[in-house]
Scaffold this active site. Sequence first.
Site, PDB file in Angstrom:
ATOM      1  N   ASP A   1       0.779  -1.252   0.065  1.00  0.00           N
ATOM      2  CA  ASP A   1      -0.109  -0.029   0.069  1.00  0.00           C
ATOM      3  C   ASP A   1       0.883   1.278  -0.119  1.00  0.00           C
ATOM      4  O   ASP A   1       2.117   1.206   0.317  1.00  0.00           O
ATOM      5  CB  ASP A   1      -0.912  -0.113   1.411  1.00  0.00           C
ATOM      6  CG  ASP A   1      -0.346   0.239   2.628  1.00  0.00           C
ATOM      7  OD1 ASP A   1       0.800  -0.597   2.782  1.00  0.00           O
ATOM      8  OD2 ASP A   1      -0.812   0.915   3.576  1.00  0.00           O
TER       9      ASP A   1
ATOM     10  N   GLU B   1       0.014  -0.784   6.035  1.00  0.00           N
ATOM     11  CA  GLU B   1       1.318  -0.277   6.666  1.00  0.00           C
ATOM     12  C   GLU B   1       1.019   1.225   6.908  1.00  0.00           C
ATOM     13  O   GLU B   1       1.120   1.685   7.809  1.00  0.00           O
ATOM     14  CB  GLU B   1       2.315  -0.710   6.125  1.00  0.00           C
ATOM     15  CG  GLU B   1       3.599  -0.403   7.171  1.00  0.00           C
ATOM     16  CD  GLU B   1       4.070   1.030   7.322  1.00  0.00           C
ATOM     17  OE1 GLU B   1       5.002   1.282   8.142  1.00  0.00           O
ATOM     18  OE2 GLU B   1       3.780   1.908   6.274  1.00  0.00           O
TER      19      GLU B   1
HETATM   20  N1  BES Z   1       8.669   3.241   5.221  1.00  0.00           N
HETATM   21  C1  BES Z   1       8.102   4.154   6.408  1.00  0.00           C
HETATM   22  C2  BES Z   1       8.928   3.723   7.798  1.00  0.00           C
HETATM   23  C3  BES Z   1       9.904   4.527   8.035  1.00  0.00           C
HETATM   24  C4  BES Z   1      10.053   5.847   7.634  1.00  0.00           C
HETATM   25  C5  BES Z   1      11.095   4.012   8.444  1.00  0.00           C
HETATM   26  C6  BES Z   1      11.235   6.607   7.836  1.00  0.00           C
HETATM   27  C7  BES Z   1      12.206   4.470   8.815  1.00  0.00           C
HETATM   28  C8  BES Z   1      12.569   6.022   8.500  1.00  0.00           C
HETATM   29  C9  BES Z   1       6.723   3.482   6.592  1.00  0.00           C
HETATM   30  O1  BES Z   1       6.144   3.303   5.576  1.00  0.00           O
HETATM   31  C10 BES Z   1       5.912   4.495   7.249  1.00  0.00           C
HETATM   32  O2  BES Z   1       5.637   5.557   6.659  1.00  0.00           O
HETATM   33  N2  BES Z   1       5.216   4.407   8.570  1.00  0.00           N
HETATM   34  C11 BES Z   1       4.304   5.096   9.222  1.00  0.00           C
HETATM   35  C12 BES Z   1       3.541   4.198  10.287  1.00  0.00           C
HETATM   36  C13 BES Z   1       2.414   4.779  10.662  1.00  0.00           C
HETATM   37  C14 BES Z   1       1.321   4.918   9.618  1.00  0.00           C
HETATM   38  C15 BES Z   1       2.143   3.768  11.751  1.00  0.00           C
HETATM   39  C16 BES Z   1       5.084   6.131   9.891  1.00  0.00           C
HETATM   40  O3  BES Z   1       6.072   6.065  10.284  1.00  0.00           O
HETATM   41  O4  BES Z   1       4.603   7.229   9.886  1.00  0.00           O
HETATM   42 ZN    ZN Z   2       5.415   5.229   4.583  1.00  0.00          ZN
END
Ligand code: BES
Ligand code: ZN
Length: 460
Positions: A88, A153
Amino acid sequence: MSNILDFINTNRDQYVDELKHYLAIPSISALPQHAGDVRRCAEWTADEMRRIGLQNVRLIDTPGNPVVYGEWLGAPGAPTILFYGHYDVQPVDPVELWESPPFEATVREGEIYARGAADDKGQVFMHFKAVEAHLKQNGRLPVNMKFLIEGEEEVGSEHLDDFVRQHKDDLAADVVVISDSPMFDRGVPSICYGLRGLVYVQIDVRGTKSDLHSGSFGGAVANPAMALAQILAQMKDRGGRIKVPGFYDDVRPLGEAERAEFRKLPFHETRYRKELGAPKLFGERGYTTLERVWGRPTFEVNGLLAGFTGEGAKTVIPAVAMAKVSMRLVPNQEPDKTADLFEAYLKKITPRTVELKLTRMHGGRPWMTELDNPFVQAAGRAIERGFGQRPVFNREGGSIPVVSTFQQVLGLPSVLFGVGLPDENAHAPNEKLDLGNFHNGIIASAFLYEEIGQLATVTA
Ligand code: BES
Ligand code: ZN
């Protein structure tokens, strides 16, 4: 391995063409009107997994978006990797700021631009191509692999914890591998050993039953926009410290040794500030920028809505005001406990002149792993072989909620080997992935399976 490397090098351009098809599917999990696209993307993911030679590939329904599962278990005695990623993507607004359409992947100056290029389709696809190279060239993988690619996610992985609990035995493995984070910097590959957790809430404040003429009623009632602004202004002090009582109680302090490691990293604060276009950086007093982002919790306003915001002027007292806010957490903060503390403080500081409603949206635990873990060390060697350079070790400020679930429910360590870049524009217009890193990432992933294949299994 040389035949595998030849295969990857020969197919370099072909991979980019294939990735474009994946990136063309607008699998935006946050928007209900894209539910069909999300499902189509799950099916595309499954078809691709079959094409590259994975077995037992299927969509598994959850109360939300389907999980895509596939495996290759033909290496008895070797360790098993549980690979996790997400198909997604985030919404694309403001779409007018994209230089090319978000779902027509376009290559410019060695980067592929599209929503999901880095986060996370491009990085998932990199592993697909590494698996394909092994299977097409050698007919086998050096490890066992289980693939779990989810579709929620970006909206907090709401149903994934239950899924992992329900499929605990099916997901048994030795280690989790994830590529869903940026590397430290261009030319500085890295392994991420810590993620922050998250608590996300919506605050609604109501003043009156309807909007009011601000002349006839101004002065007689509280303005909810003002009340909300005053509430938010009490969340942090001038030194950037969060004022919610008890908020820091469970925060594990940053150790001197770790702070010293952070200081050794090639971080250029002025360049960072300029790239962000910020007049001046701001964060919790007493900490460096990397410490603030990686090792300290924060409170942020993600969105704010109240009253008349159109062109011109309208004299009105809005009836309601709304804010979406979130807190990033570090070990050992717990999302539920933090949300309780926040709610108690919010209730205490909200004036009696307005009605308050708080909605908890989603949360996730912070995560950290040990650097001397043999799988982390194996990933270090693989990255060195793929990128010609030893990786540095970094933490990240972002969150991947399921990583701590893998630890708690399956007892598994995770290796986070990301090939995005800090300026990849994830969640923003013009998201991109560097194609050199994509290519080296395919090679490093192919080596990673080989390196892990040589380690002792704990499950056999
Ligand atoms: N790929 C990111 C996570 C991430 C961002 C890891 C920057 C390391 C550095 C992931 O897809 C994401 O955006 N996660 C969300 C999670 C939330 C919706 C629970 C986030 O971090 O905002
Ligand atoms: Zn993200």
